[in-house]
Design an enzyme around this catalytic site. Structure first.
Site, PDB file in Angstrom:
ATOM      1  N   ARG A   1      49.711  65.372  37.112  1.00  0.00           N
ATOM      2  CA  ARG A   1      49.655  64.897  38.495  1.00  0.00           C
ATOM      3  C   ARG A   1      51.033  64.425  38.919  1.00  0.00           C
ATOM      4  NH1 ARG A   1      45.867  59.849  39.437  1.00  0.00           N
ATOM      5  NH2 ARG A   1      47.607  58.779  38.452  1.00  0.00           N
TER       6      ARG A   1
ATOM      7  N   HIS B   1      39.195  39.300  34.152  1.00  0.00           N
ATOM      8  CA  HIS B   1      40.017  40.434  33.731  1.00  0.00           C
ATOM      9  C   HIS B   1      39.838  40.767  32.257  1.00  0.00           C
ATOM     10  CE1 HIS B   1      42.867  39.878  37.392  1.00  0.00           C
ATOM     11  NE2 HIS B   1      41.809  40.601  37.658  1.00  0.00           N
TER      12      HIS B   1
ATOM     13  N   CYS C   1      37.961  64.190  37.331  1.00  0.00           N
ATOM     14  CA  CYS C   1      38.829  63.445  36.423  1.00  0.00           C
ATOM     15  C   CYS C   1      38.703  61.935  36.581  1.00  0.00           C
ATOM     16  CB  CYS C   1      40.294  63.859  36.596  1.00  0.00           C
ATOM     17  SG  CYS C   1      40.994  63.464  38.210  1.00  0.00           S
TER      18      CYS C   1
ATOM     19  N   GLU D   1      40.124  63.154  46.697  1.00  0.00           N
ATOM     20  CA  GLU D   1      39.819  61.733  46.513  1.00  0.00           C
ATOM     21  C   GLU D   1      39.647  60.984  47.827  1.00  0.00           C
ATOM     22  OE1 GLU D   1      43.040  60.010  44.209  1.00  0.00           O
ATOM     23  OE2 GLU D   1      44.424  61.497  44.986  1.00  0.00           O
TER      24      GLU D   1
ATOM     25  N   ARG E   1      49.073  61.390  33.926  1.00  0.00           N
ATOM     26  CA  ARG E   1      49.621  60.535  34.980  1.00  0.00           C
ATOM     27  C   ARG E   1      51.127  60.424  34.793  1.00  0.00           C
ATOM     28  NH1 ARG E   1      45.112  57.965  32.602  1.00  0.00           N
ATOM     29  NH2 ARG E   1      43.299  57.821  33.971  1.00  0.00           N
TER      30      ARG E   1
ATOM     31  N   ARG F   1      38.152  48.815  45.266  1.00  0.00           N
ATOM     32  CA  ARG F   1      37.700  48.790  43.870  1.00  0.00           C
ATOM     33  C   ARG F   1      38.424  47.749  43.039  1.00  0.00           C
ATOM     34  NH1 ARG F   1      40.709  52.609  40.427  1.00  0.00           N
ATOM     35  NH2 ARG F   1      42.342  53.652  41.625  1.00  0.00           N
TER      36      ARG F   1
ATOM     37  N   ASN G   1      37.290  57.676  41.414  1.00  0.00           N
ATOM     38  CA  ASN G   1      37.581  56.249  41.609  1.00  0.00           C
ATOM     39  C   ASN G   1      37.955  55.979  43.064  1.00  0.00           C
ATOM     40  OD1 ASN G   1      37.283  56.361  38.878  1.00  0.00           O
ATOM     41  ND2 ASN G   1      39.367  55.784  38.374  1.00  0.00           N
ATOM     42  N   ASP G   2      38.951  56.718  43.566  1.00  0.00           N
ATOM     43  CA  ASP G   2      39.361  56.518  44.953  1.00  0.00           C
ATOM     44  C   ASP G   2      38.339  57.105  45.925  1.00  0.00           C
ATOM     45  OD1 ASP G   2      41.637  54.953  44.901  1.00  0.00           O
ATOM     46  OD2 ASP G   2      42.967  56.633  44.498  1.00  0.00           O
TER      47      ASP G   2
END
Length: 539
Positions: A331, A188, A500, A429, A295, A463, A452-453
């Protein structure tokens, strides 16, 4: 001179003094208690305090390292909601009459031990998470939640290992590079270093007892090379390379105020992704053309109750007023999956990434959704706002959204409250959304592609699963074909489309996105000017 090679994590050159971060060896001794309920109560309070702190770290990581960085702390927070983990602690208090500190330390170590010996790096990282979380709870029980060890001047941070929490608590402006003895490229801390763009090398076989704060070091993050006490020649060469990197960054600054236009005259909007009000300054400093993804979860995380309409209104208004005439896309609430708060009372799901998240949660709780829409409609009077709905997979969802939108409009009108209904777009997505994007384009004002999704759902690769890191490939041909299809369908109906997700910042794909006709690229604030340069270099 001492030269070592480790595993390169993040490219970049650093030369400066070393700051040795030595951890206190915490030894929690057995202590007997006669009041079992009192000790359980202490654990419960420390757990809640720890959740709040992890929520704060998640928000900070979101700003500095993006969604992948924030997800690390969201996953740690979920450990504190794991019934088996908590019951193991309470069981030791009841069965051994142990004090809270000892029960947490022992239960945490037992849990971590299940994963620590596994060969797979993903499971070893899980063990580190459990130890990190348990240590945080113990520190809160001791009344010493912060470790507060910081270099006073910019330095190369060297440590046996670093937890994600320790990494995020360090002052970003004081870190030249990370060097750790332990850790893997999938750890991480390695992920956070990459997301923050800090040169880093892990697995360096040096005895930290041989290191002293203040000694000189050179780190080459590209080669995985670390040199302590370099000779004069190496030191000067490293300093020259660092100066060169600074000069290149200064050249980027010269692009401030310039157009995002290719040599052939093709223009593209470059905006910033942000995770909270505090990130607006960074977007403006980096000359973003607007906010391509705001977000809204920041208003819901790190607290124990839902934000009211008024609180949301003022939060959105602040952002809009700060951005002036520049466009801002907010969003709507995207909770669920890796973003959770206990007070939502979300049910445990076998596969939360495919569960009740995003727009699904909002449609399941229309009162919660309507409160956010009312706040957004009121705030729209103070700037250039658009609203974006996440995780759309069907026309039926769009119809249900519009019913709630109309209800909110009627209520505000009847109350005599001033408002404006802004443009409403959707996030593309999922493969489902792409496949019906020709029909969705007739219902939405714009598209924003969340790569990403889209990548994880297209490739069937989680992911967040480090075991599958080699399979998670956003540049996969299937992903790029889906992006192209969504762009073509949006343009067929005269609708704008942006990207995005993290792929928007992949400079090796900029030319391809421009060729596809993408209208907007929204990236972390620090990537705005590098992306502008790349666009201006394109034909």
């Amino acid at each position: 001179m001492m030269k070592y090679y480790g595993k390169p994590v993040q490219a970049g050159m650093a030369a400066g003094p070393v700051y040795v971060l030595k951890k206190e060896r915490r030894q929690v001794k057995y202590g007997e208690t006669g009041d079992v309920q009192d000790q359980i109560g202490r654990v419960q309070r420390a757990v809640e305090q720890s959740k709040e702190q992890l929520g704060d770290l998640a928000r900070r990581a979101l700003c500095q390292a993006g969604e992948e960085g924030a997800a690390i702390f969201a996953a740690q927070e979920m450990i504190l909601e794991d019934e088996e983990y908590l019951e193991a602690i309470y069981g030791r208090i009841r069965g051994e009459k142990a004090a809270a500190e000892y029960a947490v330390a022992m239960a945490g170590e037992a849990f971590a031990g299940r994963f620590a010996g596994m060969a797979d790096a993903f499971f070893r990282a899980r063990a580190a998470d459990i130890r990190d979380v348990s240590d945080l709870v113990v520190r809160n029980l001791d009344g010493n939640p912060k470790q507060s060890r910081q270099p006073q001047t910019p330095a190369i941070v060297a440590a046996q290992d670093l937890t994600p929490g320790e990494t995020m608590e360090l002052d970003r402006e004081k870190i030249l590079a990370f060097v750790t003895v332990q850790g893997s490229v999938h750890s991480h801390t390695a992920i956070l270093a990459r997301m923050m763009g800090i040169p880093a090398v892990v697995g360096v076989p040096v005895e930290t007892d041989r290191l002293e704060s203040g000694m000189r070091a050179v780190v080459d993050g590209s080669r995985g090379e670390v040199i302590f006490e370099p000779d004069a020649g190496l030191w000067e060469e490293a300093r020259r390379r660092m100066a060169g990197e600074r000069e290149r960054k200064a050249l980027l600054r010269e692009l401030t105020g310039k157009e995002n236009v290719t040599k052939s005259g093709r223009k593209v909007q470059i905006c910033a992704n942000i995770g909270g009000i505090e990130d607006v300054d960074s977007a403006l400093e980096n000359d973003a053309g607007g906010i391509g993804l705001f977000r809204s979860e920041f208003l819901y995380l790190g607290r124990d109750s839902f934000p009211g309409e008024e609180e949301q209104f003022w939060g959105y208004r602040q952002v809009l007023e700060a951005m002036g005439e520049k466009p801002v896309i907010i969003r709507t609430l995207d909770m669920g999956a890796d973003k959770k708060a206990a007070y939502f009372g979300l049910e445990r799901e076998e596969n939360p990434a495919l569960g009740c998240r995003g727009i699904r949660l909002c449609l399941e709780r229309p009162g919660l959704f309507k409160a956010q829409l009312r706040a957004l409609f009121r705030a729209a009077l103070y700037g250039n706002l658009s609203i974006m709905y996440p995780m759309i997979i069907s026309l039926e969802e769009m119809e249900r959204i519009q019913k709630i939108v109309q209800e909110a409009q009627r209520e505000l009108t009847q109350e005599g409250t001033a408002f404006r209904v802004p443009g409403q777009g959707i996030m593309i997505e999922t493969p489902a959304a792409v496949m019906i994007s020709d029909r969705l384009a007739q219902k939405a004002d714009f598209f924003s592609i969340g790569t990403n999704d889209l990548t994880q759902y297209t490739l069937a690769v989680d992911r967040q699963n480090g075991k599958l890191a080699d399979l998670y490939n956003p540049r996969h041909e299937a992903v790029l074909r889906l992006i192209r299809m969504a762009v073509e369908n949006a343009h067929k109906y005269g609708k704008r489309v942006g990207i995005c997700g993290e792929l928007a910042a992949d400079l090796e794909l900029t030319d391809e996105f421009l060729e596809m006709g993408v209208d907007e690229l929204s990236v972390p604030p620090a990537m705005v000017l590098p992306l502008r340069r790349r666009v201006r270099e394109s034909e």
